[in-house]
Design an enzyme around this catalytic site. Structure first.
Site, PDB file in Angstrom:
ATOM      1  N   HIS A  68     -18.652-130.799  -0.905  1.00 38.55           N
ATOM      2  CA  HIS A  68     -17.840-129.818  -1.635  1.00 38.55           C
ATOM      3  C   HIS A  68     -17.197-130.488  -2.837  1.00 38.55           C
ATOM      4  CE1 HIS A  68     -17.768-126.193   0.867  1.00 38.55           C
ATOM      5  NE2 HIS A  68     -17.987-127.006   1.864  1.00 38.55           N
ATOM      6  N   ASP A 120     -27.776-104.439   5.520  1.00 40.52           N
ATOM      7  CA  ASP A 120     -26.525-104.107   6.201  1.00 40.52           C
ATOM      8  C   ASP A 120     -26.064-105.387   6.911  1.00 40.52           C
ATOM      9  OD1 ASP A 120     -24.542-103.330   7.936  1.00 40.52           O
ATOM     10  OD2 ASP A 120     -25.537-101.485   8.571  1.00 40.52           O
TER      11      ASP A 120
END
Ligand code: MEV
Length: 424
Positions: free
Chosen positions: A378, A280
């Site tokens: 990136h 969760d």
């Protein structure tokens, strides 16, 4: 994992094909042929299982599942499955885990897996009397709570304690009863909520008040995971980088605008493992941020400092409400497989690994931020994707990535041009 001795130090894992990576993970974690097939199929849940999990199902959505390598935690090597859509996260975790392997590697520890259930009591006629009566009734209330979950009690868990709080609110004074429950290997929301609901009528009788909410608290500050690591100054680029990382941390610890992003970087790691193991993750997020604000000021979840040798010391402590029994952890076949790959046989094992990944992830971000900046990595990954799409394979990939990054024009047409030229 199959053997506690198998090393997670795998150089160039990222350069291997998906097939090769699956084979390495399969060998290390002793996966069956069905489990290997499950990984290779790239799917996993299936519509039928999805339809049993939630309402109004019309499909499933897939995330990439990666494996972070190089983690040594409490002297044990682990492969760490991570599900995430953001590039660079798995690579950064693996790279920083490599720097943190020294000695026993990252030290992880956890408190007992104790969750809090809250029972809100309104209209209490005599607050002092109610508090006294609740204290006197403590053992019988704990007994009643434990009758709801004999399995949890058999496994050594169950209701442990009561805490009484009185709070001032916009709607007046309220009594809030906290039920502390050791949830062992379960995340515990079901057990805790059931116990709170069952106790409510007795609490009303004892206090003379009216019970309104009966629900778990996601500020799981009794269920903490801690990870700690030392990185040698020379491995991180020298003492100046160590000082800069400490200054970057101090910025986050002092400024909520920066802390939100700093902690987001930690959660990149924590939530990727949570997704891979079907936890969760909303509970983890809310618990983490509430804990970060526990002093009344939103701060960094981690702490970075320099030791007397000039090396970098990192510590991360945060609530980690995770389970390995019940819920989607059991019903999602890929989540079960992820736990097997990680070699987590207890919830506290998983919690320790997640804290370790959060710490490594945090360092990956800070190291990049104080040096070349975050876009560089990136862009390299982006360049890699582009050259592969443009037809590069084998050794050509690295050369094409170099050339594309060097060109400063990280675009597909440029990648095509470079790959064509290198192929020759
Ligand atoms: C990006 O997903 C996470 C970072 O912004 C974390 C940070 O700034 O520390 C790089």
């Amino acid at each position: 994992m199959a053997s506690d001795k198998a090393s997670s130090r795998i150089s160039g894992y990222y350069k291997k094909t998906v097939e090769e990576r699956v084979s390495i993970a399969a060998e290390m974690a002793d996966l069956t042929s069905d489990e290997v097939e499950l990984l290779r199929s790239g799917g996993g849940l299936g519509l039928e299982a999805a339809d049993r999990m939630i309402e109004n199902v019309v499909g499933t959505i897939e995330y990439p599942l990666g494996v972070a390598v190089n983690f040594r935690i409490n002297g044990r090597d682990r492969l760490v499955p991570m599900a995430i859509e953001e590039p660079s996260v798995v690579a950064a975790a693996s790279n920083m885990a490599r720097l943190m392997r020294e000695g026993d590697g990252i030290k992880a520890s956890c408190t007992d897996p104790v969750m809090i259930g809250q029972i809100q009591v309104l209209d209490v006629p005599d607050m002092d009397g109610a508090k006294k009566a609740l204290k006197e009734a403590k053992e019988s209330l704990l007994d009643l709570a434990n009758q709801q979950d004999p399995v949890l009690v058999r496994f050594g868990g169950g209701a442990r304690d009561l805490q009484i709080r009185v709070i001032e609110t916009e709607a007046g004074e309220m009594l809030v009863l906290h039920l502390l429950v050791d949830c062992r290997d379960a995340m515990g929301a079901n057990a805790v909520n059931t116990m709170c609901e069952v106790l409510a009528p007795s609490v009303e009788k004892i206090t003379g008040g009216r019970v309104l909410l009966r629900i778990i608290s996601n500020l799981a500050d009794h269920r903490l995971a801690r990870a700690e690591a030392v990185v040698k100054k020379d491995d991180i680029g020298g003492e100046k980088i160590v000082d800069d990382i400490v200054a970057a941390w101090a910025f986050a610890d002092a400024d909520p605008y920066r802390a939100a992003t700093h902690n987001k970087g930690i959660m990149n790691g924590v939530i990727a493992v949570a997704l891979a193991t079907a936890q969760d993750h909303r509970a983890l997020e809310s618990g983490a941020h509430a804990y970060a604000a526990r002093s009344g000021h939103y701060r960094s979840l981690s702490r970075w400092s320099k030791n007397e040798d000039g090396d970098l010391v990192g510590v991360l402590e945060m609530p980690m409400a995770v389970g390995i029994v019940g819920g989607a952890t059991r019903t999602h076949p890929v989540a079960r497989l992820a736990l097997k790959i990680m070699g987590a046989s207890k919830a506290i094992d998983l919690a320790g690994v997640m804290a370790a990944v959060g710490l490594a992830q945090n360092l990956g971000a800070l190291r990049a931020l104080v040096q070349e900046g975050i876009q560089h990595g990136h862009m390299r990954l982006h360049a890699r994707n582009l050259v592969v799409m443009a037809g590069a394979d084998g050794n050509l990939i690295d050369r094409a990535v170099e050339a594309l990054v060097e060109s400063g024009e990280i675009r597909f047409d440029k990648a095509q041009e470079i790959v064509r030229r290198l192929k020759g």
